[in-house]
Motif scaffolding. Sequence first.
Motif, PDB file in Angstrom:
ATOM      1  N   THR A   1       0.801  -1.213   0.000  1.00 20.09           N
ATOM      2  CA  THR A   1       0.000   0.000   0.000  1.00 20.09           C
ATOM      3  C   THR A   1       0.835   1.266   0.000  1.00 20.09           C
ATOM      4  N   PHE A   2       2.130   1.142  -0.260  1.00 19.49           N
ATOM      5  CA  PHE A   2       3.035   2.290  -0.213  1.00 19.49           C
ATOM      6  C   PHE A   2       2.518   3.441  -1.057  1.00 19.49           C
ATOM      7  N   SER A   3       2.062   3.150  -2.254  1.00 22.36           N
ATOM      8  CA  SER A   3       1.669   4.205  -3.182  1.00 22.36           C
ATOM      9  C   SER A   3       0.389   4.915  -2.754  1.00 22.36           C
ATOM     10  N   ASN A   4      -0.333   4.380  -1.785  1.00 24.03           N
ATOM     11  CA  ASN A   4      -1.589   4.985  -1.346  1.00 24.03           C
ATOM     12  C   ASN A   4      -1.416   6.064  -0.283  1.00 24.03           C
ATOM     13  N   TYR A   5      -0.196   6.275   0.175  1.00 24.05           N
ATOM     14  CA  TYR A   5       0.044   7.182   1.291  1.00 24.05           C
ATOM     15  C   TYR A   5       1.067   8.253   0.959  1.00 24.05           C
ATOM     16  N   ASP A   6       0.862   9.425   1.580  1.00 24.29           N
ATOM     17  CA  ASP A   6       1.925  10.422   1.619  1.00 24.29           C
ATOM     18  C   ASP A   6       3.033   9.868   2.514  1.00 24.29           C
ATOM     19  N   MET A   7       4.253  10.273   2.201  1.00 22.17           N
ATOM     20  CA  MET A   7       5.409   9.836   2.985  1.00 22.17           C
ATOM     21  C   MET A   7       6.257  11.046   3.355  1.00 22.17           C
ATOM     22  N   GLY A   8       6.871  10.985   4.530  1.00 24.97           N
ATOM     23  CA  GLY A   8       7.638  12.138   4.965  1.00 24.97           C
ATOM     24  C   GLY A   8       8.956  11.798   5.626  1.00 24.97           C
ATOM     25  N   TRP A   9       9.777  12.817   5.737  1.00 24.06           N
ATOM     26  CA  TRP A   9      11.048  12.743   6.469  1.00 24.06           C
ATOM     27  C   TRP A   9      11.002  13.747   7.619  1.00 24.06           C
ATOM     28  N   PHE A  10      11.466  13.322   8.762  1.00 20.39           N
ATOM     29  CA  PHE A  10      11.648  14.171   9.931  1.00 20.39           C
ATOM     30  C   PHE A  10      13.089  13.997  10.404  1.00 20.39           C
ATOM     31  N   ARG A  11      13.522  14.890  11.284  1.00 18.19           N
ATOM     32  CA  ARG A  11      14.847  14.761  11.856  1.00 18.19           C
ATOM     33  C   ARG A  11      14.853  15.237  13.293  1.00 18.19           C
ATOM     34  N   GLN A  12      15.799  14.689  14.037  1.00 15.61           N
ATOM     35  CA  GLN A  12      15.955  15.075  15.426  1.00 15.61           C
ATOM     36  C   GLN A  12      17.423  15.353  15.696  1.00 15.61           C
ATOM     37  N   ALA A  13      17.711  16.607  15.942  1.00 14.97           N
ATOM     38  CA  ALA A  13      19.078  17.017  16.259  1.00 14.97           C
ATOM     39  C   ALA A  13      19.340  16.783  17.742  1.00 14.97           C
TER      40      ALA A  13
ATOM     41  N   PHE B   1       9.879  18.416  11.283  1.00 14.34           N
ATOM     42  CA  PHE B   1       9.537  18.100   9.906  1.00 14.34           C
ATOM     43  C   PHE B   1      10.649  18.529   8.951  1.00 14.34           C
ATOM     44  N   VAL B   2      10.896  17.701   7.938  1.00 14.22           N
ATOM     45  CA  VAL B   2      11.878  18.030   6.909  1.00 14.22           C
ATOM     46  C   VAL B   2      11.193  18.163   5.552  1.00 14.22           C
ATOM     47  N   ALA B   3      10.482  17.109   5.136  1.00 13.09           N
ATOM     48  CA  ALA B   3       9.874  17.115   3.804  1.00 13.09           C
ATOM     49  C   ALA B   3       8.784  16.063   3.733  1.00 13.09           C
ATOM     50  N   VAL B   4       7.861  16.277   2.799  1.00 12.20           N
ATOM     51  CA  VAL B   4       6.788  15.317   2.575  1.00 12.20           C
ATOM     52  C   VAL B   4       6.530  15.223   1.079  1.00 12.20           C
ATOM     53  N   ILE B   5       6.139  14.032   0.641  1.00  6.00           N
ATOM     54  CA  ILE B   5       5.741  13.828  -0.754  1.00  6.00           C
ATOM     55  C   ILE B   5       4.400  13.114  -0.759  1.00  6.00           C
ATOM     56  N   ASN B   6       3.470  13.641  -1.539  1.00  7.86           N
ATOM     57  CA  ASN B   6       2.149  13.015  -1.555  1.00  7.86           C
ATOM     58  C   ASN B   6       2.082  11.911  -2.609  1.00  7.86           C
TER      59      ASN B   6
ATOM     60  N   THR C   1       0.776  11.730  -5.431  1.00  9.42           N
ATOM     61  CA  THR C   1       0.961  12.094  -6.836  1.00  9.42           C
ATOM     62  C   THR C   1       2.278  12.814  -7.089  1.00  9.42           C
ATOM     63  N   GLY C   2       3.141  12.870  -6.079  1.00 10.43           N
ATOM     64  CA  GLY C   2       4.464  13.452  -6.265  1.00 10.43           C
ATOM     65  C   GLY C   2       4.603  14.900  -5.839  1.00 10.43           C
ATOM     66  N   GLY C   3       3.537  15.496  -5.344  1.00  9.05           N
ATOM     67  CA  GLY C   3       3.635  16.845  -4.828  1.00  9.05           C
ATOM     68  C   GLY C   3       4.464  16.881  -3.561  1.00  9.05           C
ATOM     69  N   THR C   4       5.213  17.950  -3.358  1.00  3.21           N
ATOM     70  CA  THR C   4       6.152  18.010  -2.241  1.00  3.21           C
ATOM     71  C   THR C   4       6.000  19.295  -1.430  1.00  3.21           C
ATOM     72  N   ASN C   5       6.430  19.205  -0.174  1.00  2.00           N
ATOM     73  CA  ASN C   5       6.574  20.370   0.686  1.00  2.00           C
ATOM     74  C   ASN C   5       7.825  20.194   1.525  1.00  2.00           C
ATOM     75  N   TYR C   6       8.463  21.301   1.844  1.00  2.00           N
ATOM     76  CA  TYR C   6       9.719  21.265   2.579  1.00  2.00           C
ATOM     77  C   TYR C   6       9.710  22.251   3.731  1.00  2.00           C
ATOM     78  N   ALA C   7      10.491  21.924   4.746  1.00  8.42           N
ATOM     79  CA  ALA C   7      10.769  22.899   5.786  1.00  8.42           C
ATOM     80  C   ALA C   7      11.588  24.027   5.172  1.00  8.42           C
ATOM     81  N   ASP C   8      11.377  25.232   5.666  1.00  4.46           N
ATOM     82  CA  ASP C   8      12.101  26.376   5.114  1.00  4.46           C
ATOM     83  C   ASP C   8      13.618  26.185   5.216  1.00  4.46           C
ATOM     84  N   SER C   9      14.069  25.520   6.253  1.00  7.83           N
ATOM     85  CA  SER C   9      15.502  25.365   6.494  1.00  7.83           C
ATOM     86  C   SER C   9      16.194  24.490   5.450  1.00  7.83           C
TER      87      SER C   9
END
Length: 122
Positions: A27-39, A46-51, A53-61
Amino acid sequence: VQLQASGEGLVQAGDSLGLSCAASGRTFSNYDMGWFRQAPGKERSFVAVINRTGGTNYADSVKGRFTISRDSAKNTMYLQMNSLKPEDTAVYFCARRGRAFIYYDQRGYDYWGQGTQVTVSS
């Protein structure tokens, strides 16, 4: 569902590094997936997400330096990190967005990988 992150490394400032996140299940293709980080000493962020259909959003940093992508045929998500800075040093986590929270809210992510260490030296 299992998520396996890989690609940890120790690099110098200005270098590039790529992370991968392999997902089990069909079911991977049915979900948005994201990256987070912990310093060190900080909360996970939050770092980035991809939906789906391939749409993306990123942290400003990381905007303009990091690129998130996915290959549904391989059940794998990627994070290409360029122009790395010491402040990018963190444990990076991949996650599946399975709940109805805004994309940068980690409460919206129901499955998490184990984390992979990225260290950027100055």
